[in-house]
Each structure stands twice: as C-alpha cells, then as structure tokens.
Design a protein around this motif. Structure first.
Motif, PDB file in Angstrom:
ATOM      1  N   ARG A 299       0.848  -1.192   0.000  1.00 28.28           N
ATOM      2  CA  ARG A 299       0.000   0.000   0.000  1.00 28.28           C
ATOM      3  C   ARG A 299       0.881   1.239   0.000  1.00 28.28           C
ATOM      4  O   ARG A 299       1.778   1.375   0.837  1.00 28.28           O
ATOM      5  CB  ARG A 299      -0.932   0.018   1.210  1.00 28.28           C
ATOM      6  CG  ARG A 299      -1.867   1.237   1.246  1.00 28.28           C
ATOM      7  CD  ARG A 299      -2.856   1.155   2.390  1.00 28.28           C
ATOM      8  NE  ARG A 299      -3.826   0.090   2.180  1.00 28.28           N
ATOM      9  CZ  ARG A 299      -4.924   0.211   1.439  1.00 28.28           C
ATOM     10  NH1 ARG A 299      -5.179   1.360   0.805  1.00 28.28           N
ATOM     11  NH2 ARG A 299      -5.759  -0.797   1.313  1.00 28.28           N
ATOM     12  N   MET A 301       1.651   5.292   0.479  1.00 30.07           N
ATOM     13  CA  MET A 301       1.224   6.266   1.478  1.00 30.07           C
ATOM     14  C   MET A 301       0.297   7.301   0.842  1.00 30.07           C
ATOM     15  O   MET A 301       0.496   7.705  -0.310  1.00 30.07           O
ATOM     16  CB  MET A 301       2.436   6.970   2.078  1.00 30.07           C
ATOM     17  CG  MET A 301       3.371   6.051   2.848  1.00 30.07           C
ATOM     18  SD  MET A 301       2.655   5.446   4.389  1.00 30.07           S
ATOM     19  CE  MET A 301       2.698   6.927   5.379  1.00 30.07           C
ATOM     20  N   PHE A 308       0.684   8.539  10.339  1.00 33.49           N
ATOM     21  CA  PHE A 308       1.252   7.250   9.958  1.00 33.49           C
ATOM     22  C   PHE A 308       1.822   6.570  11.195  1.00 33.49           C
ATOM     23  O   PHE A 308       1.993   7.180  12.254  1.00 33.49           O
ATOM     24  CB  PHE A 308       2.336   7.411   8.879  1.00 33.49           C
ATOM     25  CG  PHE A 308       3.461   8.329   9.256  1.00 33.49           C
ATOM     26  CD1 PHE A 308       4.578   7.852   9.928  1.00 33.49           C
ATOM     27  CD2 PHE A 308       3.413   9.683   8.933  1.00 33.49           C
ATOM     28  CE1 PHE A 308       5.618   8.693  10.276  1.00 33.49           C
ATOM     29  CE2 PHE A 308       4.453  10.538   9.277  1.00 33.49           C
ATOM     30  CZ  PHE A 308       5.556  10.041   9.951  1.00 33.49           C
ATOM     31  N   ASP A 336       2.827   1.063   9.031  1.00 29.47           N
ATOM     32  CA  ASP A 336       2.968   1.428   7.620  1.00 29.47           C
ATOM     33  C   ASP A 336       4.360   1.091   7.101  1.00 29.47           C
ATOM     34  O   ASP A 336       4.534   0.829   5.911  1.00 29.47           O
ATOM     35  CB  ASP A 336       2.697   2.924   7.440  1.00 29.47           C
ATOM     36  CG  ASP A 336       1.260   3.286   7.793  1.00 29.47           C
ATOM     37  OD1 ASP A 336       0.345   2.693   7.198  1.00 29.47           O
ATOM     38  OD2 ASP A 336       1.071   4.144   8.678  1.00 29.47           O
ATOM     39  N   VAL A 368       5.044  -4.809   4.127  1.00 28.55           N
ATOM     40  CA  VAL A 368       5.465  -3.625   4.869  1.00 28.55           C
ATOM     41  C   VAL A 368       6.939  -3.360   4.573  1.00 28.55           C
ATOM     42  O   VAL A 368       7.779  -4.236   4.802  1.00 28.55           O
ATOM     43  CB  VAL A 368       5.263  -3.821   6.389  1.00 28.55           C
ATOM     44  CG1 VAL A 368       5.726  -2.587   7.152  1.00 28.55           C
ATOM     45  CG2 VAL A 368       3.802  -4.126   6.702  1.00 28.55           C
TER      46      VAL A 368
END
Length: 567
Positions: A299, A301, A308, A336, A368
């Motif tokens: 994913r 940002m 975050f 994150d 991640v």
C-alpha cells in the motif's frame, strides 16, 4: 547492486542448505537420538573448561541453545556430553545453527574431559578442525581452510576400530586412522560462540555418510520484501539460489495487469515500480524463470499524509527465534513501515543474512517496507548494500527519506564505537558523511518538516553501555541541537532507554534478538527511563503529536510517552 560478487557464495550456501536434510538412517540402526523437544537435559553433563567463565546450556523452542561467550585456551570453551561410555563403532550426526561465527562442533568417543575427539568449525576464520585430546593435551589430526558462508550446518563422525571419517554437511572432509580413544560418549561444544543452536543429534550403528549429489533445483531463498515505498514508486526484492530472471507482475487486482522485467540474471533481485497512485493497495507477485510466487500486497502512502505508524526495533542478530516472535508481535500493530536501527545479522561478512533477518521477517516484509541503518556487525561488508535498496547510490549506507510530514536521516556511525576499525565509514568532522549530514540537517526539506528524526546505530548516551561514545557527544549532539532534531533513534546496546537533553529526545531500542544487556554502569541526566528484555516499539505520528509505545516480546505494553508540539 554488486550482484555478481555473491553469486558463487550464494550458490554454495544454497547447495549446503539442501544437503542439510541429512543422511537417511533406518530406524532399526538408531542407537540413541535427541531432538530437544523436551526442556529437560536429564542425562547430559556440562563441562566448562575456561576458568572463571560460565556456560548457559539450555533448551529453547526445540533447540539446545548456548549463548555464553565462554572461551579459554586451546579453544576449549564449554561442552555438554551424553550417551554410553561403552559405545565403540558408531556414527554420530548433529544439525545446528551458528548465528555467531566462532567455534562450534561435536565430540565423539568421549571418555572424560581430558580424553576425546572433536570435530568443529569456525565461520569467522573459515577453518575446519579434527583434533583429539589425550590426557589434557590437544593434538591436531587434520584441518582445512574454507569460507563458511552459512549459518545452518550439520557435522558428523563415523568411527570404526581405528578409522575416523568426519563430515560437514554430509560431505566427507577427513578420513584418518587413530586409535587413541577406542570408545566413548558423544557431545557438543562451543568456544567464544554466543549464538549456538543444536538439534537432532543421532547416534546410529556405524555407516559411512552418503554424500549428496542431487541436482541443485532453483529455489527462492527469501522474499519478496519491500523497499522504498515512497511517493509513486516501490522497490521489490527477493533472493534465489541460482542466477535467474527478475520479473514482477502487479495491478489493482490479483492478476497481471502490469509486468516489469529487470535485465540480466541475478541471485539478488531488485525491481522498481513507478507511476503508483497514492493511498492505493496494489497486488504483486515475483517470477524468476520457473519460480512463481504467491500474490502479495503493498500500500502506498496517502499524498501529504500527516498520520502514519512505524515499528522501531534493532539488534535482531543472533536469536532468530526471538526475532520471529518480535516480528509477529509487530505485525499485530499493522505499521505502515519498519525502521531498524541496525545489526541485522551477527556475522555480517557471511552471505547468509536469511537465517537471522529475512526468514524471521518473511511474513511482514511482503507487505510492509523496512528502512535499515547499518550496524557494526555488518563489518563494512558489501552484503548490506546488496540486500537492500537505497536512494543514494554514491553513499548507500547513509541516506534520507521523507515520509509524510517527517524527515528521516539514516547515518552510518559504527566508527564512533570502534575508532581504530578502518573498514567502518568515517564520520568525524570534515569527512564526506559529516559534511553530508550538515547539508541534510540544514536543508529546506529537513527544516520545513514537522518532525526531524535521525537513525544512527551507536547511541550518544547510555546507562547500560560499558563504554561511552564521546565522538557522538562532541561531534553530533551540537548538530542535533542546532538544527532542532526531534528524536535520535539508536541501538547497539541491547536494552531500551530513553531521555531528553536540550530538547532532543534520545531513544535506544536494541533488544530484538542480540544477547541482552542487564548491567547498568552509570546514572546520567540524559537518560530517564530504562527497560531490560526483548522488545520493540510502535511510533504513531499524527500531525504535531508523536507517541511512542514500547512492548515486550509478549506484546505487553512496558513504556509510553508523547511529544505534543501543539501545546
């Protein structure tokens, strides 16, 4: 990347790991076996041969573990023995993981602490020894020099009458005759090795080991793992045992909507994706010739985010079992990204970083990204820069990244703890790294960021270090204060410490696998809170507020604090 430098080493590593499956022994031939699935060491005898030093043999998670650095003259260290003193002709084999790179091995035809044979290796020195001890005197029977690029190994000895054959990873190394010890027990030994994990020791009726001559099949050794998921790009890396192609297929669904192929054949693969949309989940898989991975996700940002979460931890070397537990606990908090303050592998010169780092982190790093600081245990080896992707190709071990409203500066400061070791990057005033740091700290990107973080392996202040680091205090603390650094994250000391000095917060989080530090050497004003034990941290940034929570390996909250700039 300097991929060609390690093809041979990784090929050897892959071949050896395949061989560690071991020689197949009919159950009827097994005389005695121990798999350490019970915590009991009943029937085992510990012998320490270094004066005033103590061993710590114990069973942990299915391994017989020894993490004491006990040494002594003639590499005697410590050993542990079991079995029947009347055993004469037999084959003994043990598997082990040596995350430290000092001496580790097996004993056989063990009569007493002064009389036995031993077969052992040292990864640090690249040496293999077969010796006997007779009435307390060590005699070398055979030796060889060979680079040992791997942590996982097996050692075996087959003895019949006066014939002695010994094997490393089921390959015969020495075949000699000696009749000093006709019978005896078996055992395991270490010397100066604080990362020894033994498993599956088997004594069977005498037989010569069958050397493995299997065709080496392509395998993905580790990964995929994410790097630099920043802006509209992301880097995906993985490693294979044989040189092969590098392909990534990705899209918004689990189907190959896009395909990127890097040129050439590699064992360390690196593919960069561009043109990604912010705040978006993508699915991807990696392909190396016939090897096709499962689908994973990443994913990006959100654009301009001020909220975050990242996981902070460090010094995960040595204890891969602890490291895996830490990784599982971190994953529960859904960070994150991850920041490591360094020392990912104990023997950084070895090609094998998979055992200590990539394997324990496998499940979380597929989704991640991790950003790493170089530690002293990398020893200036090329593997650190080969296994990770960095934004600055001219100086990969120190770099900066922007995440939302935070600016991170990663330093290479192992030299400040080992001033005489020239294989570490220079960082003193006037060096290229120091000048770069001043330029980075004073840059508009750093000064306009809401949060300015520095990640540097060796700390400025510590109450649990047996030495101080005056180079950090004299050269860098003034810079941190002048340019209003908010937090300096460090490791190196295997403990958790935090404090504030002149508006700068200093955090040490070094308890994720390395041998823990428990001795407090001083009380200093710059450190206010300390916690011993294995741990990790979760850091939440939300606008002008930052909150750090420290958790133990059991997931229990042990410390927390906030910095709120809005007040």
């Amino acid at each position: 990347m300097k991929d060609s430098l390690i093809i041979a080493a990784v090929f050897l590593f892959s071949l050896v790991i395949m061989q560690c499956g071991g020689d197949s022994i009919p159950e009827s031939n097994v005389i005695w076996r121990e798999d350490f699935n019970s915590d009991s060491l009943k029937g085992w005898t510990v012998v320490d041969l270094a004066p005033r030093e103590k061993s710590d043999w114990h069973v942990y998670e299915g391994y017989l573990v020894h993490t004491s650095n006990i040494g002594g003259a003639e590499r005697l260290g410590s050993h542990i023995v079991a079995g029947d003193a009347g055993w004469r002709d037999y084959t003994v084999r043990s598997e082990f993981v040596s995350t430290d790179d000092d001496y580790i091995g097996i004993l056989f035809r063990y009569r007493d602490p002064d009389n036995y044979y031993r077969f052992y290796v040292s990864g640090q020195n690249g040496t293999i020894f077969l010796e006997k001890r007779v009435d307390g005197r060590i005699v070398e029977l055979a030796s060889a020099e060979e680079p040992l690029e791997f942590c996982k190994m097996s050692l075996a000895a087959a003895v019949r009458r006066d014939r002695i054959r010994v094997y490393l990873n089921d390959r015969e190394y020495f075949n000699i005759r000696d009749n000093s010890h006709p019978a005896g027990k078996v055992g395991l030994m270490t010397c100066y090795n604080e990362g020894a994990y033994f498993d599956n020791i088997t004594v069977s009726a005498y037989h010569k080991m069958r050397e493995q001559h299997e065709t080496v099949r392509p395998e993905r050794r580790c990964g995929p793992y994410l790097q630099n998921v920043l802006g509209d790009s992301a880097t995906i890396m993985w490693q294979t045992n044989l040189p092969s192609g590098s392909v990534v297929e990705y899209g918004l669904e689990q189907e190959p909507q896009h395909r990127i192929e890097a040129p050439g054949l590699h064992t360390v693969h690196e593919v960069r994706l561009h043109g990604l949309m912010p705040g978006t989940q993508y699915f991807y898989r990696v392909i190396s010739d016939t090897l096709v991975s499962d689908w994973y996700s990443l994913r990006t940002m959100p654009a301009g985010t001020e909220k975050f979460r990242f996981a902070l931890y460090g010094d995960s070397q040595n204890n891969f079992i602890v490291h895996k537990k830490i990784a599982a606990q971190m994953a529960k908090h859904q960070p994150d990204f991850i920041v490591s303050v360094g020392d990912l592998a104990h023997g950084g010169r070895r090609a094998d970083w998979t055992t200590e780092f990539f394997c324990p982190m496998q499940d979380i790093l597929t989704s991640v990204p991790v950003y790493v600081s170089v530690g002293n245990h990398a020893y200036g080896s090329p593997h650190f820069t080969e296994y990770f992707d960095f934004p600055e190709s001219s100086h990969e071990t120190y770099y900066s990244i922007q995440v939302g409203n935070a600016y991170f500066i990663f330093l290479d400061n192992a030299r400040t703890a080992f001033l005489d070791k020239k294989y570490y990057t220079e960082i003193k005033a006037g060096s290229p790294q120091y000048d770069w740091l001043v330029k980075e700290l004073s840059s508009p990107a750093a000064q306009n960021a809401e949060w300015l973080f520095v990640v540097a392996h060796v700390p400025c202040y510590s109450e649990y270090s047996d030495v101080e680091y005056p180079e950090n205090v004299s050269s860098f603390v003034p810079l941190y204060e002048r340019y209003h650094v908010d937090v300096v994250f460090s490791g190196h000391i295997h403990v958790y410490e935090r404090g504030v000095a002149e508006g700068v917060c200093y955090i040490i989080s070094g308890g994720s696998g390395g041998k823990l530090d428990f001795n407090k050497y001083r009380d200093i004003d710059e450190i206010n809170v300390t916690r011993t034990g294995h741990h990790f941290c979760i850091v939440d940034v939300e606008g002008r507020k930052m909150t750090l929570r420290q958790y133990g390996i059991d997931g229990v909250l042990r410390d927390s604090f906030s910095i709120d700039k809005s007040k």
